[in-house]
Scaffold this motif. Structure first.
Motif, PDB file in Angstrom:
ATOM      1  N   CYS A  48       4.313   6.327  -0.066  1.00 46.82           N
ATOM      2  CA  CYS A  48       4.192   5.380  -1.187  1.00 46.82           C
ATOM      3  C   CYS A  48       3.321   4.199  -0.763  1.00 46.82           C
ATOM      4  CB  CYS A  48       5.578   4.896  -1.607  1.00 46.82           C
ATOM      5  SG  CYS A  48       5.568   3.552  -2.799  1.00 46.82           S
ATOM      6  N   ASN A  52      -0.308   3.304  -2.337  1.00 52.58           N
ATOM      7  CA  ASN A  52      -0.502   2.037  -3.035  1.00 52.58           C
ATOM      8  C   ASN A  52      -1.604   1.204  -2.392  1.00 52.58           C
ATOM      9  OD1 ASN A  52       0.351   0.102  -5.155  1.00 52.58           O
ATOM     10  ND2 ASN A  52       0.669  -1.145  -3.340  1.00 52.58           N
ATOM     11  N   ASN A  55      -4.852   2.748  -3.520  1.00 56.01           N
ATOM     12  CA  ASN A  55      -5.144   2.476  -4.929  1.00 56.01           C
ATOM     13  C   ASN A  55      -5.459   1.009  -5.181  1.00 56.01           C
ATOM     14  OD1 ASN A  55      -4.978   5.063  -6.179  1.00 56.01           O
ATOM     15  ND2 ASN A  55      -2.788   5.018  -5.825  1.00 56.01           N
ATOM     16  N   THR A  56      -4.784   0.110  -4.473  1.00 56.70           N
ATOM     17  CA  THR A  56      -5.070  -1.316  -4.638  1.00 56.70           C
ATOM     18  C   THR A  56      -6.510  -1.612  -4.243  1.00 56.70           C
ATOM     19  OG1 THR A  56      -2.748  -1.863  -4.207  1.00 56.70           O
ATOM     20  CG2 THR A  56      -4.344  -3.646  -3.973  1.00 56.70           C
ATOM     21  N   TYR A 100       5.784  -2.490  -5.020  1.00 56.74           N
ATOM     22  CA  TYR A 100       4.552  -1.721  -4.854  1.00 56.74           C
ATOM     23  C   TYR A 100       4.384  -1.217  -3.432  1.00 56.74           C
ATOM     24  CZ  TYR A 100       3.822  -3.938  -9.297  1.00 56.74           C
ATOM     25  OH  TYR A 100       3.986  -4.366 -10.587  1.00 56.74           O
ATOM     26  N   ARG A 101       4.773  -2.041  -2.454  1.00 55.88           N
ATOM     27  CA  ARG A 101       4.593  -1.637  -1.057  1.00 55.88           C
ATOM     28  C   ARG A 101       5.643  -0.634  -0.593  1.00 55.88           C
ATOM     29  NH1 ARG A 101       5.370  -5.704   2.555  1.00 55.88           N
ATOM     30  NH2 ARG A 101       6.407  -7.026   1.041  1.00 55.88           N
TER      31      ARG A 101
END
Length: 163
Positions: A48, A52, A55-56, A100-101
């Protein structure tokens, strides 16, 4: 965000603005030991984080720097991605919200619920308010690190006793 996810995941109708049908990817897996389960969940949380971070950086490069998606996909290491975010966009990835992280962990948790009820006792003429308490099991979303021992020490009921 919660409202949007609830609508997307639980709606029987098509949600406006989505290009594809909504769905949920779920699996049921029986692991032979608690350690195997912890290792698997740790891997999922690390995955994850990696996704993320990728994607960030990708969307910052596309939306703010004007790169094409192909240009933004150039290979970089995690340290390079952190450096790109910080030097080009003044974003310290470590300060991004845990949701998110780390992702979202759903656990069953017992909650004590206290409510006031009006009752009328057989030999009394007026209703009386009494407090009633009960224990409910509720799904609770957590945004925390599950790779270390602290989570497992805080929620030992998640793991069955090893035999």
């Amino acid at each position: 965000m919660d409202r949007v996810m609830n609508i997307v995941l639980f709606s029987k109708r098509r949600v406006d603005g989505l290009k594809e049908e909504q769905g949920f990817d779920g699996r049921i897996v029986l692991y032979p030991s608690n350690q195997n389960l912890k290792d698997y969940l740790s891997w999922r949380q690390a995955d994850c984080h990696i996704n993320n971070l990728y994607n960030t950086v990708f969307w910052m490069l596309v939306q703010r720097s004007g790169l094409t998606p192909v240009q933004a996909q150039k290979g970089t290491l995690a340290g390079d991605k952190n450096e790109i975010l910080f030097s080009e966009f003044n974003i310290n990835y470590n300060n991004e919200p845990l949701m998110y992280r780390k992702g979202t962990v759903l656990i069953w948790q017992k909650i004590n619920e206290v409510m006031t009820k009006k009752i009328k006792l057989p030999k009394e003429t007026e209703e009386k308010e009494v407090e009633v308490s009960r224990t409910k099991t509720k799904v609770v979303p957590l945004h925390c690190d599950i790779i270390g021992d602290q989570f497992w020490e805080e929620y030992p009921e998640i793991l069955a006793a090893d035999s």
